[in-house]
Write a protein that holds these residues in place. Structure first.
Motif, PDB file in Angstrom:
ATOM      1  N   UNK A 119    -114.310 -98.511   3.009  1.00 29.62           N
ATOM      2  CA  UNK A 119    -115.089 -97.963   1.894  1.00 29.62           C
ATOM      3  C   UNK A 119    -114.185 -97.674   0.698  1.00 29.62           C
ATOM      4  N   UNK A 120    -112.997 -97.135   0.968  1.00 32.58           N
ATOM      5  CA  UNK A 120    -112.090 -96.794  -0.129  1.00 32.58           C
ATOM      6  C   UNK A 120    -111.544 -98.044  -0.821  1.00 32.58           C
ATOM      7  N   UNK A 121    -111.365 -99.111  -0.038  1.00 33.52           N
ATOM      8  CA  UNK A 121    -110.860-100.342  -0.653  1.00 33.52           C
ATOM      9  C   UNK A 121    -111.927-101.004  -1.511  1.00 33.52           C
ATOM     10  N   UNK A 122    -113.175-100.834  -1.125  1.00 34.69           N
ATOM     11  CA  UNK A 122    -114.267-101.505  -1.812  1.00 34.69           C
ATOM     12  C   UNK A 122    -114.761-100.705  -3.018  1.00 34.69           C
ATOM     13  N   UNK A 123    -114.668 -99.377  -2.908  1.00 29.35           N
ATOM     14  CA  UNK A 123    -115.273 -98.505  -3.925  1.00 29.35           C
ATOM     15  C   UNK A 123    -114.715 -98.797  -5.307  1.00 29.35           C
ATOM     16  N   UNK A 124    -115.599 -98.769  -6.293  1.00 29.25           N
ATOM     17  CA  UNK A 124    -115.148 -99.011  -7.664  1.00 29.25           C
ATOM     18  C   UNK A 124    -114.820 -97.727  -8.394  1.00 29.25           C
ATOM     19  N   UNK A 125    -114.923 -96.630  -7.675  1.00 26.33           N
ATOM     20  CA  UNK A 125    -114.582 -95.333  -8.251  1.00 26.33           C
ATOM     21  C   UNK A 125    -113.945 -94.486  -7.158  1.00 26.33           C
ATOM     22  N   UNK A 126    -113.284 -93.408  -7.542  1.00 29.29           N
ATOM     23  CA  UNK A 126    -112.726 -92.542  -6.495  1.00 29.29           C
ATOM     24  C   UNK A 126    -113.857 -91.994  -5.623  1.00 29.29           C
ATOM     25  N   UNK A 127    -113.596 -91.829  -4.336  1.00 32.06           N
ATOM     26  CA  UNK A 127    -114.582 -91.250  -3.429  1.00 32.06           C
ATOM     27  C   UNK A 127    -114.216 -89.803  -3.134  1.00 32.06           C
ATOM     28  N   UNK A 128    -115.168 -88.914  -3.406  1.00 23.42           N
ATOM     29  CA  UNK A 128    -114.942 -87.510  -3.078  1.00 23.42           C
ATOM     30  C   UNK A 128    -115.193 -87.312  -1.585  1.00 23.42           C
ATOM     31  N   UNK A 129    -114.804 -86.159  -1.077  1.00 26.33           N
ATOM     32  CA  UNK A 129    -115.064 -85.860   0.324  1.00 26.33           C
ATOM     33  C   UNK A 129    -116.564 -85.926   0.597  1.00 26.33           C
ATOM     34  N   UNK A 130    -117.303 -85.489  -0.382  1.00 26.91           N
ATOM     35  CA  UNK A 130    -118.763 -85.528  -0.286  1.00 26.91           C
ATOM     36  C   UNK A 130    -119.272 -86.969  -0.124  1.00 26.91           C
ATOM     37  N   UNK A 131    -118.696 -87.874  -0.922  1.00 26.46           N
ATOM     38  CA  UNK A 131    -119.065 -89.296  -0.787  1.00 26.46           C
ATOM     39  C   UNK A 131    -118.722 -89.810   0.601  1.00 26.46           C
ATOM     40  N   UNK A 132    -117.519 -89.465   1.046  1.00 27.07           N
ATOM     41  CA  UNK A 132    -117.035 -90.007   2.319  1.00 27.07           C
ATOM     42  C   UNK A 132    -117.925 -89.529   3.471  1.00 27.07           C
ATOM     43  N   UNK A 133    -118.365 -88.295   3.389  1.00 30.71           N
ATOM     44  CA  UNK A 133    -119.282 -87.769   4.409  1.00 30.71           C
ATOM     45  C   UNK A 133    -120.539 -88.616   4.510  1.00 30.71           C
ATOM     46  N   UNK A 134    -120.986 -89.084   3.343  1.00 34.27           N
ATOM     47  CA  UNK A 134    -122.236 -89.846   3.312  1.00 34.27           C
ATOM     48  C   UNK A 134    -122.138 -91.169   4.072  1.00 34.27           C
ATOM     49  N   UNK A 135    -120.911 -91.648   4.299  1.00 37.01           N
ATOM     50  CA  UNK A 135    -120.738 -92.910   5.016  1.00 37.01           C
ATOM     51  C   UNK A 135    -121.332 -92.843   6.405  1.00 37.01           C
ATOM     52  N   UNK A 136    -121.292 -91.642   6.993  1.00 40.40           N
ATOM     53  CA  UNK A 136    -121.623 -91.521   8.412  1.00 40.40           C
ATOM     54  C   UNK A 136    -122.955 -90.805   8.600  1.00 40.40           C
ATOM     55  N   UNK A 137    -123.692 -91.303   9.565  1.00 42.20           N
ATOM     56  CA  UNK A 137    -124.990 -90.687   9.848  1.00 42.20           C
ATOM     57  C   UNK A 137    -124.793 -89.275  10.391  1.00 42.20           C
ATOM     58  N   UNK A 138    -123.739 -89.099  11.235  1.00 39.84           N
ATOM     59  CA  UNK A 138    -123.490 -87.777  11.815  1.00 39.84           C
ATOM     60  C   UNK A 138    -122.831 -86.866  10.761  1.00 39.84           C
ATOM     61  N   UNK A 139    -122.978 -85.589  10.984  1.00 36.82           N
ATOM     62  CA  UNK A 139    -122.318 -84.602  10.113  1.00 36.82           C
ATOM     63  C   UNK A 139    -120.867 -84.456  10.570  1.00 36.82           C
ATOM     64  N   UNK A 140    -119.916 -84.735   9.702  1.00 40.19           N
ATOM     65  CA  UNK A 140    -118.504 -84.638  10.097  1.00 40.19           C
ATOM     66  C   UNK A 140    -117.806 -83.514   9.345  1.00 40.19           C
ATOM     67  N   UNK A 141    -116.873 -82.848  10.063  1.00 42.06           N
ATOM     68  CA  UNK A 141    -116.175 -81.718   9.463  1.00 42.06           C
ATOM     69  C   UNK A 141    -115.201 -82.201   8.384  1.00 42.06           C
ATOM     70  N   UNK A 142    -115.049 -81.425   7.346  1.00 37.10           N
ATOM     71  CA  UNK A 142    -114.140 -81.778   6.242  1.00 37.10           C
ATOM     72  C   UNK A 142    -112.695 -81.890   6.731  1.00 37.10           C
ATOM     73  N   UNK A 143    -112.300 -81.002   7.684  1.00 38.55           N
ATOM     74  CA  UNK A 143    -110.904 -81.063   8.167  1.00 38.55           C
ATOM     75  C   UNK A 143    -110.624 -82.400   8.837  1.00 38.55           C
ATOM     76  N   UNK A 144    -111.604 -82.844   9.637  1.00 38.38           N
ATOM     77  CA  UNK A 144    -111.425 -84.122  10.325  1.00 38.38           C
ATOM     78  C   UNK A 144    -111.237 -85.236   9.299  1.00 38.38           C
ATOM     79  N   UNK A 145    -112.102 -85.250   8.287  1.00 37.08           N
ATOM     80  CA  UNK A 145    -112.011 -86.304   7.269  1.00 37.08           C
ATOM     81  C   UNK A 145    -110.664 -86.239   6.553  1.00 37.08           C
ATOM     82  N   UNK A 146    -110.239 -85.022   6.225  1.00 37.32           N
ATOM     83  CA  UNK A 146    -108.940 -84.885   5.566  1.00 37.32           C
ATOM     84  C   UNK A 146    -107.801 -85.402   6.436  1.00 37.32           C
ATOM     85  N   UNK A 147    -107.894 -85.112   7.737  1.00 38.98           N
ATOM     86  CA  UNK A 147    -106.867 -85.623   8.659  1.00 38.98           C
ATOM     87  C   UNK A 147    -106.838 -87.148   8.631  1.00 38.98           C
ATOM     88  N   UNK A 148    -108.031 -87.728   8.682  1.00 36.12           N
ATOM     89  CA  UNK A 148    -108.088 -89.194   8.692  1.00 36.12           C
ATOM     90  C   UNK A 148    -107.562 -89.764   7.373  1.00 36.12           C
TER      91      UNK A 148
END
Lengths: 268, 192, 192
Positions: free
Chosen positions: C22-51
């Motif tokens: 998603x980050x390679x394809x995106x034409x704009x910076x992705x916020x944490x909020x955007x990245x969360x939207x990628x997944x159907x499940x609700x993911x914790x912000x810490x997990x996303x930051x770790x990844x």
């Protein structure tokens, strides 16, 4: 005549001390240099910094005189002299004269330097000028680094890019920045409607058709268009794209694409 | 001997790094000809092809793959990631590359003119892909020919272009004379 | 137990793959909020930051890097690769004139402020072309109005401006030269 002669006399005739010491440069270079000032504050700062004057204790007489010299030269060079320059001249003279006035003894305690506000503005402007330079040094997207842009072929639906006049303007700005040698050639007064009309005329003549001169003018759309059509035709002739012929005086004038006579032999 | 082999390996890794970067950043497929231009030295096509294949296999199993298309090589997101990506972006309109936009701007402002004349203003070649893109869009057309050797076509923008731009005439484009004050000429020479 | 750990690891790898794509394809910076939207499940912000950090370190030593900007995360080519990329496409955004840059700097450091206030600092009129150019570039915007006659617009720099400069916030702008210190205290007040 007097007004024109005076700045020149100032430039070359006066004792050195009366002149900005760095003005002895060829007129063209001078023009370029003067055009680079971003306004009266920029010019004042230049005068002060160039001579290592103390900005907190500006020698008003010296600076005012030099400033006026520059403004005179700008005037003589017929540079577009913004009202701001003249306003600043008035302000400098005012400050200078206020400093000459003896101050009433009673107010001596809370003495106010008439230069203070000018100094504050100069410093603030200089700070922003430096900041602008610093920002321009930052690595900038598209100029100094590139974003990743991996393609994503969404469902193969063909969507066409949208373009606005703003995009065209942006594209032109980057061309301008790049093509420094063609710069003067590229930035010239608009002749768009002429170029547009040239295209229209070429289309009418497509396929080697002969048209009578008058057929190329659309009389229903006003005089400006007629004039533009005529200029377009002159331009096309100059560029050798069309040929205009007339068998003899008072006969119809024919227009055709240049080089198309091979297709249709000339009429008698 | 071992040393030169090592430095050759190093060079090749560097080559791979540069090519990968260019392909990740490019907005259009890169032909072998484009890829050659990345390097000051003249590189053999076989070598570049080898490196391209190496990049290709390095990306196996990732979300993005390097594919070879008719017009060149390009990285592309795998289709199975579409469900995720669809959630993210409510369809961004695609954009033309700067090369296409510049060509269009030149024809809009300075047409009718030939491809050679466009290249003179741009300072770089105008690929026939660019011209084709704009012709197929119905935005430019050949309105005549210049009577010079080769009789090159004269390009002009079309009425459809003005309609799509929401302009009544080309005179409504932003005036050039004023644009000139907004930018500085490049001080750094572009590499050849 | 071992099985669930294994599947957790697998999930995480998948997460990383999706986010990287998603980050390679995106034409704009992705916020944490955007990245969360990628997944159907609700993911914790810490997990996303770790990844995100895992992706970042996976790209160390490559030609492209993942950077954190004002409006989110985005992949960009490392600066030292630009000379190669420049050989490929000499089209670049323009270098703006001093008038444009000074206006931008004043808005960045002193904004939100009105055009009149910019003019006071620069000591000359600010042409509407300059303002329009910066607005069209997406670097400045009107964020409100001063409640004075005419309700002039208050200009501020945008997050896109910081993104394009590779910055996370306005505090990362180059520090101002400390000229203010030199001014006598009594004269520091803003002009009436």
């Amino acid at each position: 005549m007097n007004g024109m002669a005076e700045p020149l006399a100032l430039l070359f005739g006066q004792p050195v001390t009366e002149l900005p010491q760095d003005l002895y440069i060829p007129p063209d270079a001078l023009r370029v240099m003067l055009e680079r000032f971003e306004g009266p504050l920029d010019l004042l700062l230049y005068l002060i910094r160039k001579q290592n004057l103390d900005i907190l204790d500006i020698p008003m007489a010296v600076v005012t005189r030099q400033y006026m010299d520059y403004v005179e030269v700008m005037h003589a060079q017929q540079l577009e002299l913004a009202a701001e320059y003249l306003l600043m001249a008035a302000l400098l003279i005012e400050i200078k004269s206020r400093m000459l006035l003896p101050r009433p003894a009673a107010q001596e305690g809370e003495e106010h330097d008439p230069r203070a506000e000018l100094v504050r503005r100069l410093l603030e402007y200089e700070q922003m000028k430096l900041a602008a330079f610093e920002i321009d040094q930052l690595p900038q997207a598209g100029r100094d680094f590139s974003w990743a842009a991996v393609w994503f072929d969404r469902e193969m639906v063909v969507r066409l890019p949208e373009v606005t006049p703003v995009d065209l303007k942006t594209a032109w700005l980057s061309l301008l920045a790049r093509a420094k040698h063609t710069r003067s050639h590229m930035v010239k007064p608009d002749e768009l409607s002429v170029r547009e009309q040239m295209g229209e005329i070429l289309k009418l003549l497509a396929g080697g058709r002969y048209l009578e001169f008058s057929q190329l003018f659309d009389t229903s759309r006003g005089i400006p268009l007629l004039v533009v059509s005529f200029i377009a035709m002159l331009e096309l002739t100059k560029e050798g794209l069309i040929a205009v012929t007339q068998a003899e005086p008072y006969q119809p004038i024919y227009v055709r694409l240049a080089g198309s006579e091979a297709l249709e032999p000339a009429h008698g | 001997m071992a040393e030169s082999q090592e430095s050759a390996l190093h060079d090749r890794q560097h080559l791979q790094l540069v090519m990968e970067t260019a392909l990740l950043v490019a907005q259009e497929p890169l032909s072998l000809h484009d890829i050659k231009k990345l390097f000051a030295e003249e590189l053999r096509a076989e070598l570049l092809n080898e490196v391209l294949e190496a990049i290709q296999s390095a990306w196996v199993g990732r979300g993005v793959e390097l594919v070879k298309l008719a017009s060149g090589w390009r990285f592309r997101a795998r289709l199975e990631f579409q469900p995720y990506l669809d959630r993210l972006s409510p369809e961004k309109p695609p954009r033309y590359s700067r090369a296409v936009m510049e060509t269009l701007a030149i024809i809009a402002y300075k047409g009718p003119l030939t491809r050679g004349e466009i290249e003179e203003i741009r300072g770089v070649a105008v690929s026939s892909n660019i011209v084709k893109t704009l012709e197929e869009r119905g935005w430019i057309e050949v309105v005549g020919h210049r009577e010079t050797p080769g009789r090159p076509g004269l390009y002009s923008t079309t009425r459809a272009f003005l309609d799509d731009m929401g302009l009544k005439s080309r005179t409504e484009l932003p005036p050039l004379a004023e644009l000139g004050r907004l930018v500085l000429p490049e001080t750094v020479e572009t590499p050849e």
